[in-house]
Scaffold this motif. Structure first.
Motif, short mmCIF file in Angstrom:
data_model
loop_
_atom_site.label_atom_id
_atom_site.label_comp_id
_atom_site.label_asym_id
_atom_site.label_seq_id
_atom_site.Cartn_x
_atom_site.Cartn_y
_atom_site.Cartn_z
N SER A 54 43.75 78.55 31.84
CA SER A 54 44.56 79.30 30.89
C SER A 54 45.53 78.42 30.10
N GLY A 55 45.51 77.11 30.34
CA GLY A 55 46.37 76.24 29.55
C GLY A 55 47.09 75.16 30.32
N VAL A 56 46.80 74.99 31.60
CA VAL A 56 47.46 73.95 32.38
C VAL A 56 46.97 72.58 31.93
N SER A 57 47.81 71.58 32.04
CA SER A 57 47.43 70.23 31.63
C SER A 57 46.36 69.67 32.55
N PRO A 58 45.44 68.85 32.02
CA PRO A 58 44.37 68.25 32.84
C PRO A 58 44.92 67.46 34.04
N GLY A 95 28.69 92.67 30.37
CA GLY A 95 28.75 93.46 29.15
C GLY A 95 30.01 93.19 28.34
N LEU A 96 31.12 93.00 29.03
CA LEU A 96 32.38 92.70 28.34
C LEU A 96 32.34 91.31 27.70
N VAL A 97 31.73 90.35 28.39
CA VAL A 97 31.58 89.01 27.80
C VAL A 97 30.65 89.07 26.59
N ALA A 98 29.58 89.87 26.70
CA ALA A 98 28.68 90.06 25.55
C ALA A 98 29.43 90.71 24.39
N ASN A 99 30.34 91.62 24.71
CA ASN A 99 31.20 92.26 23.73
C ASN A 99 32.03 91.20 22.99
N VAL A 100 32.64 90.30 23.77
CA VAL A 100 33.43 89.22 23.18
C VAL A 100 32.54 88.32 22.32
N MET A 135 28.36 82.18 28.77
CA MET A 135 29.66 82.81 29.02
C MET A 135 30.78 81.81 28.77
N ILE A 136 30.60 80.59 29.28
CA ILE A 136 31.61 79.55 29.09
C ILE A 136 31.76 79.22 27.61
N LEU A 137 30.64 79.13 26.91
CA LEU A 137 30.68 78.86 25.47
C LEU A 137 31.42 79.96 24.72
N THR A 138 31.19 81.20 25.11
CA THR A 138 31.90 82.34 24.51
C THR A 138 33.40 82.21 24.71
N ALA A 139 33.80 81.81 25.94
CA ALA A 139 35.22 81.63 26.24
C ALA A 139 35.83 80.54 25.37
N ILE A 140 35.10 79.45 25.18
CA ILE A 140 35.59 78.33 24.37
C ILE A 140 35.74 78.74 22.90
N ARG A 141 34.78 79.50 22.39
CA ARG A 141 34.77 79.86 20.97
C ARG A 141 35.76 80.97 20.62
N SER A 142 36.13 81.79 21.59
CA SER A 142 37.01 82.92 21.29
C SER A 142 38.42 82.45 20.93
N LYS A 143 38.98 83.01 19.89
CA LYS A 143 40.33 82.66 19.45
C LYS A 143 41.39 83.55 20.09
N SER A 144 40.95 84.60 20.77
CA SER A 144 41.87 85.49 21.47
C SER A 144 42.09 84.97 22.88
N ALA A 145 43.33 84.79 23.27
CA ALA A 145 43.64 84.28 24.61
C ALA A 145 43.11 85.21 25.69
N PHE A 146 43.31 86.52 25.50
CA PHE A 146 42.84 87.49 26.49
C PHE A 146 41.32 87.42 26.62
N ASN A 147 40.60 87.47 25.49
CA ASN A 147 39.14 87.45 25.53
C ASN A 147 38.61 86.16 26.13
N SER A 148 39.27 85.06 25.83
CA SER A 148 38.84 83.77 26.35
C SER A 148 39.02 83.69 27.86
N ILE A 149 40.19 84.09 28.35
CA ILE A 149 40.47 84.04 29.79
C ILE A 149 39.57 85.03 30.54
N LEU A 150 39.34 86.21 29.96
CA LEU A 150 38.45 87.19 30.57
C LEU A 150 37.04 86.61 30.72
N SER A 151 36.56 85.96 29.66
CA SER A 151 35.21 85.39 29.69
C SER A 151 35.08 84.26 30.70
N ILE A 152 36.09 83.41 30.76
CA ILE A 152 36.03 82.29 31.70
C ILE A 152 36.15 82.80 33.13
N GLY A 153 36.92 83.87 33.33
CA GLY A 153 37.04 84.46 34.67
C GLY A 153 35.72 85.05 35.14
#
Length: 386
Positions: A183-187, A368-373, A305-323
């Motif tokens: 969600s944004g922690v430093s490497p 389905g939610l990730v496909a939605n994103v 799914m991971i690619l969707t998370a990376i491409r999403s500009k919405s923080a919520f959608n991105s974190i949801l997809s990666i989760g």
């Protein structure tokens, strides 16, 4: 809207999903036929049930695909979801059906519900909501930002652990960890915590070897799983039975397998061949080549799914997809590592392939939610190119 959503949804999410769920029908029929004949006098007992579960999962997938994601960002609904999860886990501890020493199921007239499966999604949903709200705080003061999420997730994990359901509790901990650190922690900080986690796990394993059931968190049943993991052939008639017969199934399958329906290990040798150890039956019947193709299809779906998370500009959608991606990846790895003896057997099933309605439905909604994103992301990308 429906036409646009279908047009822009990631086909590399949908096609593997359809392939895996259809494959599950034929594999569960093959893997369960002997057990079903012995237990119910009908070798086809599990087949219609899995077909119904798959059909229901398709409906839920489509509902999730068109679901307004803004509802999931509403604090009121997030709190209701957490409350329902907590109540279901509490009800489970008091009135749940005990199977193999664990109270993991709530009985209904139609089918049994496994609250731990729904809890996995609730944790992802909650973390996506709370962490997307704290993006600025996470970069400035990471530890203060994660205190509340860790506290709530820890309470949920504890309620699952005492059922006892070690496998699900372990998976939720890992899902939460991956989601928080994505969600944004430093490497640098993430690597440090990762090394601490690995060291702690190795230390815990050594403690279990030395002290066994004298440790307060380890009962006899859990300790036997570790013994079966450490020396399966020495305990082949007891704690090592499942792992030894899993080895036999995989070795018998060889490169090309013995053919569909011809497994020997499913005929009373390997317990739960259609749930925890269905991958061993796939290996026996379709060989290394069959397992490789099946895992490639699964890996393709998770990678998208991971690619969707990376491409999403919405923080919520991105974190949801990666989760959700973490849930699929972690659960599959825990199952596979148990099947091949790289970690103690946890009773965790393989996503979309193993028998079970609760798991299939939760995973279908999550995907389905990730496909939605993904459809939203692809639509925005298409619009930007006009």
């Amino acid at each position: 809207m429906i036409k646009d959503r279908l047009k822009h949804v990631d086909k590399y999410l949908v096609v593997p999903y359809l392939a895996l769920t259809l494959f599950s029908i034929i594999m569960i029929y093959s893997a369960s036929s002997y057990s079903a004949l012995n237990d119910y006098g009908n070798p086809h007992y599990y087949l219609p049930r899995q077909i119904i579960f798959v059909g229901m999962s398709y409906v839920l997938f489509l509902l999730a695909l068109f679901f307004p994601l803004k509802i999931l960002k509403n604090k009121k609904y997030v709190m209701i979801g957490i409350l329902i999860t907590a109540l279901s886990l509490g009800f489970l501890l008091l009135f749940g059906r005990e199977i193999n020493g664990a109270k993991g199921w709530i009985e209904t007239p139609l089918f049994n519900i496994q609250p731990a499966e729904f809890t996995k999604f609730t944790v992802i949903w909650y973390l996506a909501y709370i962490l997307s709200k704290k993006q600025k705080i996470i970069t400035e003061n990471f530890f203060n930002a994660i205190v509340a999420p860790i506290g709530l997730v820890s309470l949920i994990v504890l309620m699952i652990y005492v059922q006892p359901d070690t496998g699900s509790a372990f998976i939720i901990v890992l899902i939460g960890t991956v989601t928080i650190f994505a969600s944004g922690v430093s490497p640098k900080l993430g690597t440090g915590f990762g090394l601490i986690g690995v060291t702690s796990l190795l230390g815990l394993t050594q403690l279990i070897k030395v002290y066994g059931t004298r440790l307060f968190f380890l009962n006899e049943n859990r300790y036997r799983r570790f013994q079966g993991f450490w020396d399966p052939f020495q305990l082949a008639e007891g704690a090592g039975l499942q792992l030894v017969n899993s080895y036999y199934a995989l070795s018998r399958g060889g490169l090309l397998g013995v053919g569909f329906g011809n497994s020997v290990q499913k005929t009373g040798y390997l317990p739960f061949p259609y749930t925890d150890f269905i991958v061993a039956i796939i290996g026996e019947e379709f060989g290394l080549l069959g397992i490789t193709i099946f895992l490639f299809v699964f890996a393709l779906m998770v990678s998208r799914m991971i690619l969707t998370a990376i491409r999403s500009k919405s923080a919520f959608n991105s974190i949801l997809s990666i989760g959700v991606a973490a849930m699929f990846l972690i659960q599959s790895m825990v199952n596979l590592m148990g099947v091949v003896g790289l970690m103690p057997i946890t009773g965790v099933t393989f996503p979309f392939i193993s028998y079970g309605g609760s798991s299939l439905m939760v995973l279908s909604v999550s995907l389905g939610l990730v496909a939605n994103v993904s459809a939203r992301v692809n639509y925005q990308r298409a619009q930007s190119q006009l």
